[in-house]
Motif scaffolding. Structure first.
Motif, PDB file in Angstrom:
ATOM      1  N   MET A  76       0.843  -1.217   0.000  1.00 24.09           N
ATOM      2  CA  MET A  76       0.000   0.000   0.000  1.00 24.09           C
ATOM      3  C   MET A  76       0.869   1.255   0.000  1.00 24.09           C
ATOM      4  O   MET A  76       0.560   2.245  -0.653  1.00 24.09           O
ATOM      5  CB  MET A  76      -0.921   0.014   1.217  1.00 24.09           C
ATOM      6  CG  MET A  76      -2.052  -0.984   1.106  1.00 24.09           C
ATOM      7  SD  MET A  76      -3.241  -0.795   2.447  1.00 24.09           S
ATOM      8  CE  MET A  76      -2.634  -1.964   3.630  1.00 24.09           C
ATOM      9  N   LEU A  86      -8.065  -4.210  -1.729  1.00 22.27           N
ATOM     10  CA  LEU A  86      -6.612  -4.205  -1.862  1.00 22.27           C
ATOM     11  C   LEU A  86      -6.154  -5.432  -2.629  1.00 22.27           C
ATOM     12  O   LEU A  86      -5.348  -5.346  -3.549  1.00 22.27           O
ATOM     13  CB  LEU A  86      -5.968  -4.192  -0.464  1.00 22.27           C
ATOM     14  CG  LEU A  86      -4.451  -4.432  -0.436  1.00 22.27           C
ATOM     15  CD1 LEU A  86      -3.691  -3.345  -1.175  1.00 22.27           C
ATOM     16  CD2 LEU A  86      -3.947  -4.551   1.000  1.00 22.27           C
ATOM     17  N   TYR A 101      -6.322   3.110   4.731  1.00 19.33           N
ATOM     18  CA  TYR A 101      -6.655   1.692   4.606  1.00 19.33           C
ATOM     19  C   TYR A 101      -7.830   1.384   5.520  1.00 19.33           C
ATOM     20  O   TYR A 101      -7.781   1.671   6.715  1.00 19.33           O
ATOM     21  CB  TYR A 101      -5.445   0.845   5.012  1.00 19.33           C
ATOM     22  CG  TYR A 101      -5.669  -0.659   5.047  1.00 19.33           C
ATOM     23  CD1 TYR A 101      -6.308  -1.317   3.979  1.00 19.33           C
ATOM     24  CD2 TYR A 101      -5.247  -1.425   6.131  1.00 19.33           C
ATOM     25  CE1 TYR A 101      -6.499  -2.692   4.008  1.00 19.33           C
ATOM     26  CE2 TYR A 101      -5.426  -2.809   6.159  1.00 19.33           C
ATOM     27  CZ  TYR A 101      -6.057  -3.430   5.100  1.00 19.33           C
ATOM     28  OH  TYR A 101      -6.259  -4.790   5.127  1.00 19.33           O
TER      29      TYR A 101
END
Ligand code: FCB
Length: 438
Positions: free
Chosen positions: A69, A397, A77
């Protein structure tokens, strides 16, 4: 071409996941079973009888996932806490479980990524299910105690909290349609569980105000754009009713302290009881709504259906889930939400499943880039039209356990090879990286 710099300065871009869909380590470090562990282990409930036992092994690989990330350049997140990991029986604390979330939060902050925590993304401790689960009014107090504990543990570092993810799915898919855990098929139960979910939400908000003075708390609903599937006036009428059944039913009590009257009337006429207590708890003021948007839903009048409608197929291009791609619906729903509730909004989920394959070490998911770009554009249009949208989280993700569909649907911008647990950035992740720099 849309650029990041077109968005307001503080607008955040993130990705979203949920505990049972990615963590694995189902039996490790004292974690207790959830309703999803039990449900996914029952034959025939999920695609190929797949379970979240291992999933993406994120419990052991969270550092690598945070690094990914960071490399992409994400600001935030959204993840969820597994209640049975921190409280295996729903009420006693498991230190090793809480340690994991402390490590994860620290890792995120270290990487400059803002954590958004969801308290409940469908994995109810099985021990509480045995006490009646969401049908038992006491569940709201168990949830309050769990939420308070989490606010105490993480509230010094986590400032953005979501109580529940999509109570419509927990209640209607879980207790009426039987597609999700615990797999019941009873509309009356869905109405009771909705109410207890909303009560649990309200008690958690109450506790939040006492525990975290400098943070924000909200509720995430799945927001469906309901449209009539044919031109009969009766279909227009049922489309408006269904909009209230799936959308306003979960928003109105939280803001106005009551269910939409028309729907209460519809249910009552069918002999169903609608619980009508505790609205002052349910409507404890929140700071934002989380919006999970994927598609539109077409409904038509159907005289043979007890509620007077059935679903229709549309002719727009569809995703691997069979969901029509309809970015305009996101714009429409953001504007509707603003006009009706006047609260800041975050898009807490939006994304697409597709037939991703690794070829020469690469996953060319051009269709996902197009999908994201079109939805980003609609968010920007909504902001320009005066809607206070503060962030956008891509679902997801990484590829993960898609509930009843098992591992057959890939939503990630990162590809997971489930045999090796290797992570491969798809073209969409590379595109996002460029976008975030633009
Ligand atoms: C949402 C869920 C999420 C994921 C996506 C595809 O309804 O919140 O966990 O399954 O759909």
């Amino acid at each position: 071409m849309i650029r990041r710099s077109d968005f307001p300065k503080n607008f955040c871009f993130g990705t979203a996941t949920a505990s049972y869909q990615i963590e694995g380590a189902a039996d490790e470090d004292g974690r207790g079973p959830s309703i999803w562990d039990v449900f996914s282990h029952m034959p025939g409930k999920t695609f190929n009888d797949e379970t979240g036992d291992i999933a993406c092994d994120h419990y052991h690989r969270y550092k690598e996932d945070v690094q990914i990330m960071k490399d992409i350049g994400l600001d935030a997140y959204r993840f969820s806490i597994s209640w049975p990991r921190v409280m295996p029986d729903g009420k006693s604390i498991n230190q090793k479980g809480i340690d994991f979330y402390n490590r994860l939060v620290d890792e995120l902050l270290e990487a400059g990524i803002t954590p958004f925590v969801t308290l409940y993304h469908w994995d109810l401790p099985y021990a509480l299910h045995e006490k009646g689960g969401w049908l038992n009014p006491d569940i709201a107090m168990y949830f309050r105690a769990y939420a308070t504990f989490m606010f105490d543990e993480l509230g010094d570092r986590v400032k953005h909290w979501i109580t529940l993810n999509e109570p419509w799915c927990s209640s209607f898919l879980g207790y009426f349609m039987g597609e999700h855990a615990p797999g019941h098929q009873n509309l009356q139960e869905a109405l009771i569980t909705t109410h207890n979910l909303l009560r649990a939400h309200g008690y958690a908000v109450q506790s939040f105000r006492e525990e975290v003075k400098d943070g924000e708390v909200g509720l995430t609903n799945v927001v469906m754009k309901i449209e009539p599937g044919d031109s009969r006036p009766e279909s227009f009428f049922v489309a408006s009713l269904v909009d209230k059944i799936v959308n306003a039913w979960f928003h109105d009590p939280v803001i106005f302290g009551s269910y939409p009257e028309e729907v209460v009337k519809t249910y009552s006429e069918k002999g169903l009881q609608v619980p009508l207590d505790d609205f002052s708890i349910i409507s404890n003021p929140i700071d934002f709504f989380g919006v999970n948007y994927y598609t539109r839903t077409l409904v038509v009048y159907d005289e043979n259906d007890p509620l007077g409608f059935s679903y229709a197929q549309g002719d727009l291009p569809k995703t691997d889930m069979g969901w029509e791609i309809y970015p305009q619906g996101l714009f429409d729903m953001l504007v509707n939400l603003k006009e009706r509730y006047r609260l800041p909004l975050y898009i807490t989920e939006n994304g697409i499943a597709g037939p991703d394959k690794v070829e020469n070490g690469r996953v060319s998911d051009t269709y996902r880039i197009e999908y994201l770009e079109k939805h980003f554009e609609k968010v920007l249009e909504a902001i320009e039209a005066g809607v206070d949208v503060r962030g956008y989280f891509i679902w997801s993700l990484m590829d993960n356990f898609e509930w009843a569909h098992g591992y057959s649907k890939r939503f990630g911008i990162v590809y997971i090879d489930y045999n090796t647990q290797k992570r491969i950035l798809k073209d969409s992740a590379m595109w996002l990286k460029e976008f975030l720099r633009s």
